[in-house]
Design an enzyme around this catalytic site. Structure first.
Site, short mmCIF file in Angstrom:
data_model
loop_
_atom_site.label_atom_id
_atom_site.label_comp_id
_atom_site.label_asym_id
_atom_site.label_seq_id
_atom_site.Cartn_x
_atom_site.Cartn_y
_atom_site.Cartn_z
N ASP A 65 -3.80 1.09 11.77
CA ASP A 65 -3.39 1.73 10.52
C ASP A 65 -4.54 1.50 9.55
OD1 ASP A 65 -2.34 2.74 8.22
OD2 ASP A 65 -0.70 1.29 8.03
N GLU A 108 -2.77 5.49 12.56
CA GLU A 108 -1.99 5.82 11.36
C GLU A 108 -2.91 5.95 10.15
OE1 GLU A 108 1.09 2.94 10.80
OE2 GLU A 108 1.23 3.33 8.66
N ASP A 160 1.66 8.22 7.28
CA ASP A 160 2.52 7.30 6.52
C ASP A 160 2.51 7.71 5.05
OD1 ASP A 160 3.71 5.15 5.23
OD2 ASP A 160 2.20 3.67 5.79
N HIS A 192 -3.54 -5.97 2.70
CA HIS A 192 -2.61 -6.99 3.18
C HIS A 192 -3.26 -8.36 3.38
CE1 HIS A 192 0.42 -3.86 4.84
NE2 HIS A 192 0.36 -3.87 3.54
N GLN A 211 -6.35 -1.79 7.38
CA GLN A 211 -5.23 -2.67 7.05
C GLN A 211 -4.61 -3.35 8.27
OE1 GLN A 211 -2.36 -1.32 3.89
NE2 GLN A 211 -0.99 -1.16 5.63
N GLU A 212 -4.47 -2.60 9.36
CA GLU A 212 -3.73 -3.17 10.50
C GLU A 212 -4.38 -2.84 11.83
OE1 GLU A 212 0.32 -1.75 10.17
OE2 GLU A 212 0.22 -1.98 8.01
N LYS A 215 9.89 4.88 7.14
CA LYS A 215 10.26 3.71 6.36
C LYS A 215 11.45 4.08 5.48
CE LYS A 215 5.52 1.87 5.77
NZ LYS A 215 4.29 2.08 4.98
N HIS A 248 8.61 -1.52 9.38
CA HIS A 248 8.88 -2.49 8.32
C HIS A 248 8.01 -2.16 7.09
CE1 HIS A 248 5.16 -5.14 9.45
NE2 HIS A 248 4.90 -3.85 9.50
N ARG A 249 8.12 -2.97 6.04
CA ARG A 249 7.17 -2.94 4.93
C ARG A 249 6.41 -4.26 4.93
NH1 ARG A 249 7.44 1.78 1.74
NH2 ARG A 249 5.29 1.10 1.45
N SER A 250 5.33 -4.31 4.17
CA SER A 250 4.59 -5.57 4.15
C SER A 250 5.38 -6.67 3.43
CB SER A 250 3.22 -5.37 3.52
OG SER A 250 3.32 -4.72 2.28
N SER A 271 0.86 -1.18 0.00
CA SER A 271 0.00 0.00 0.00
C SER A 271 0.90 1.23 0.00
CB SER A 271 -0.91 -0.02 1.23
OG SER A 271 -0.16 -0.01 2.41
N LYS A 276 7.05 -0.65 14.51
CA LYS A 276 5.94 -1.43 13.95
C LYS A 276 6.57 -2.45 13.03
CE LYS A 276 3.09 -0.15 10.33
NZ LYS A 276 1.92 0.41 9.62
N GLU A 329 1.59 -9.45 7.00
CA GLU A 329 2.43 -9.05 8.13
C GLU A 329 2.27 -9.99 9.32
OE1 GLU A 329 1.74 -4.83 8.64
OE2 GLU A 329 2.82 -4.40 6.80
P1 PGA Z 1 3.10 -1.36 3.10
O1 PGA Z 1 2.26 -1.34 4.44
O2 PGA Z 1 4.46 -1.78 3.43
O3 PGA Z 1 2.32 -2.32 2.24
O4 PGA Z 1 3.04 0.05 2.57
C1 PGA Z 1 2.72 -0.86 5.65
C2 PGA Z 1 1.96 0.36 6.09
O5 PGA Z 1 1.05 0.83 5.40
O6 PGA Z 1 2.27 0.90 7.13
ZN ZN Z 2 0.64 2.56 6.86
#
Ligand code: PGA
Ligand code: ZN
Length: 423
Positions: free
Chosen positions: A240, A286, A313, A153, A161-162, A338, A366-368, A40, A389, A203
Site C-alpha cells: 500500500d 493499493e 483505497d 504510519h 506506508q505498508e 473500510k 482495518h484502520r491504523s 492517512s 488486511k 499497524e
Molecule cells: P489508515 O491506513 O487507516 O491510516 O487510513 C490504512 C490504509 O491506508 O489502508
Molecule cells: Zn490504504
C-alpha cells in the site's frame, strides 16, 4: 426489538478517543461495537466527528458523537427489530441529513450500525459471520500481513506506508497465517542482525530506517526465504503506497523523500510502479497513485492489472459513487473496504455488491487506529471476498482479528475454505 442504546468514549490503539456503542434488546441481549480511526484518510471519507475542544485529548475527544448516539439516534431506533439493519441505517442517514455524515458523525452512526448487527446475531444465537453472510459463509480470507510500516504510519525513512506478506500457497487459513507470522519473526532477526530498529509502527509492522522502498522489498524477500518459504509461490508481496501521502497536489506530482528520484510526474510514477511490479513478486498494489490521479490509476491498471490486483483505497473511500466511476473508467480492479469510510454496515455491503457485479475483488480492511473489536474478521468471512488486511503479528488490536479468524476456522471445521484468487 431494541430496548436501549448507550455509548461511551474509549481509547483506540494510538491512545486517541473513539466511540463504543452498546445496544440492548428487549429479550436481554446486549452487544457492543467500537469504531476504528484512520491516519492517512481519503478526502472524501465520511466525517469522523471530533469535539475540537483543545482542553481534552488535543481536541480529539468524541463526547459530541457519544451524545449524538444517546440523545439523537437512540430515541429514534428504540423499538425497531434489530434485524432491520437496512432500515435502521437508512434512518440514521436521514437523521444526519448531510452527504458525508458530518452532522451526527460517521463514528456515532457506524458504532450504532455495527452494534445493531451484533445484537441481532447474538439474539438469534448465530455467530456474526453467519448472520451477515448466511449459511454459505465458510471462506476464510487470505491475510495481507503488514510486516513493515512506513509513510504516515511510522517515523522512519520509507516512503510507502505498508509492505505486506500474503500467504497465497497454503491450504488453510491457519497454515497461511503461520507462514506469514514466521516471516515476521524472520524479518525481526534479519533487521536485528543488521543493527536496524525493530520497534513497530501503528499497524504492528517493523519500522526500520532503511532509506528506500526497494530496500524494504529486498529485506522482505530475504525474510520470506529465511523463514523457509518460496517468494511468489508460497508467499507473495502486497503493497500500500498510500501515494496521496506523498503527493502534495493529490494528483500529478510525487515526492519520494527517501527512495531517490526526488519529485516525479504521474507518468514517471506509473513507470516506477510498473518496474517494481515486474522486479518483485507483487500480487496486490493499493493506492499506487494519489486519490486525485484517476488518469495514472487508469494507466497502471491497463498496464499491469492483468498481473496484479490494483486496489483503490483513498480514491474510492468505500463509496459507491466513486466505485461506479472507477468501474466505468477501468480505474482499478479492486476496492479496499473500510466500514468507517462510508459509515454504515448497509452502505458497506452495497459497495461490495458493486465490486462483485463488476467482477472486481475487494479487501476488507482495518484502520491504523483500531480497538479490540473483531467485527471485520466476521465481516470478511460473511462478505466472502477472500482477502483481509488487518496488520501485523504484533499489537493485540491487530492480532485480535487473526485470533477471531482462527476461531471461525475452528468452528467451521471441514467446511472451512481457503484459497487465493488470481486477479
Ligand atoms: P489508515 O491506513 O487507516 O491510516 O487510513 C490504512 C490504509 O491506508 O489502508
Ligand atoms: Zn490504504
Amino acid at each position: 426489538r431494541i430496548a436501549a442504546v448507550d455509548a461511551l468514549e474509549i481509547l483506540d490503539s494510538r491512545g486517541n478517543p473513539t466511540v463504543r456503542v452498546f445496544v440492548e434488546l428487549e429479550n436481554g441481549t446486549c452487544a457492543a461495537a467500537s469504531v476504528p480511526s484512520g491516519a492517512s484518510t481519503g478526502e472524501n471519507e465520511a466525517i469522523e466527528l471530533r469535539d475540537n475542544n483543545s482542553t481534552r485529548y488535543n481536541g480529539k475527544g468524541v463526547r459530541t458523537a457519544v451524545d449524538n448516539v444517546t440523545k439523537i439516534i437512540a430515541p429514534e431506533i428504540v423499538g425497531y427489530p434489530a434485524e432491520n439493519q437496512a432500515a435502521i441505517d437508512r434512518l440514521m442517514i436521514e437523521l444526519d441529513g448531510s452527504e458525508n455524515k458530518a452532522n451526527l458523525g460517521a463514528n456515532a452512526i457506524l458504532g450504532v450500525s455495527m452494534a445493531v448487527a451484533r445484537a441481532a446475531a447474538d439474539s438469534l444465537g448465530m455467530p456474526l459471520y453467519r448472520y451477515l453472510g448466511g449459511c454459505g459463509a465458510c471462506r476464510l480470507p487470505v491475510p495481507m500481513m503488514n510486516i513493515l510500516n512506513g509513510g504516515a504510519h511510522a517515523d522512519n525513512s520509507v516512503d510507502f506506508q505498508e509492505f505486506m506478506a500474503v500467504p497465497i500457497g497454503f491450504d488453510s487459513f491457519s497454515e497461511g497465517l503461520r507462514a506469514v507470522a514466521e516471516t515476521f519473526h524472520a524479518l525481526k532477526k534479519l533487521l536485528n542482525s543488521r543493527g536496524l530498529a525493530t520497534g513497530v509502527g501503528d499497524e504492528g509492522g517493523f519500522a526500520p530506517n532503511l532509506g528506500s522502498n526497494e530496500e524494504a522489498m529486498e529485506v522482505i524477500l530475504e525474510a520470506i526465504k529465511k523463514a523457509g518459504y518460496q517468494p511468489g509461490t508460497d508467499i507473495a508481496m502486497a503493497l500500500d503506497s498510500a501515494a496521496s501521502s506523498f503527493s502534495p497536489d493529490l494528483k500529478s506530482s510525487y515526492d519520494l523523500k527517501w527512495s531517490g528520484g526526488g519529485t516525479l510526474t504521474s507518468d514517471a510514477m506509473v513507470e516506477l510502479v510498473k518496474k517494481w511490479a515486474t522486479d518483485y513478486p507483487i500480487v496486490s498494489w493499493e493506492d499506487p497513485l494519489a486519490e486525485g490521479d484517476w488518469d495514472g490509476f487508469n494507466k497502471i491498471t491497463a498496464q499491469i492489472g492483468d498481473r496484479a490486483q490494483i486496489v483503490g483505497d483513498d480514491i474510492f473511500v468505500t463509496n459507491t459513487r466513486y466505485i461506479e466511476r472507477g468501474i466505468a473508467w477501468k480505474t482499478a480492479n479492486s476496492v479496499l473496504i473500510k466500514l468507517n469510510q462510508i459509515g454504515t454496515v448497509t452502505e458497506t455491503i452495497e459497495a461490495i455488491r458493486r465490486c462483485r457485479d463488476a467482477g472486481w475483488s475487494y479487501v476488507i480492511s482495518h484502520r491504523s487506529g483500531e480497538t479490540e473489536d473483531t467485527f471485520i474478521a466476521d465481516f470478511s468471512v460473511a462478505m466472502d471476498g477472500g482477502q483481509i488486511k488487518t496488520g501485523s503479528a504484533s499489537r493485540s488490536d491487530r492480532v485480535a482479528k487473526y485470533n477471531r479468524l482462527l476461531e471461525i476456522e475452528h468452528e467451521l471445521g471441514q467446511e472451512a475454505r481457503y484459497y487465493w484468487r488470481k486477479p
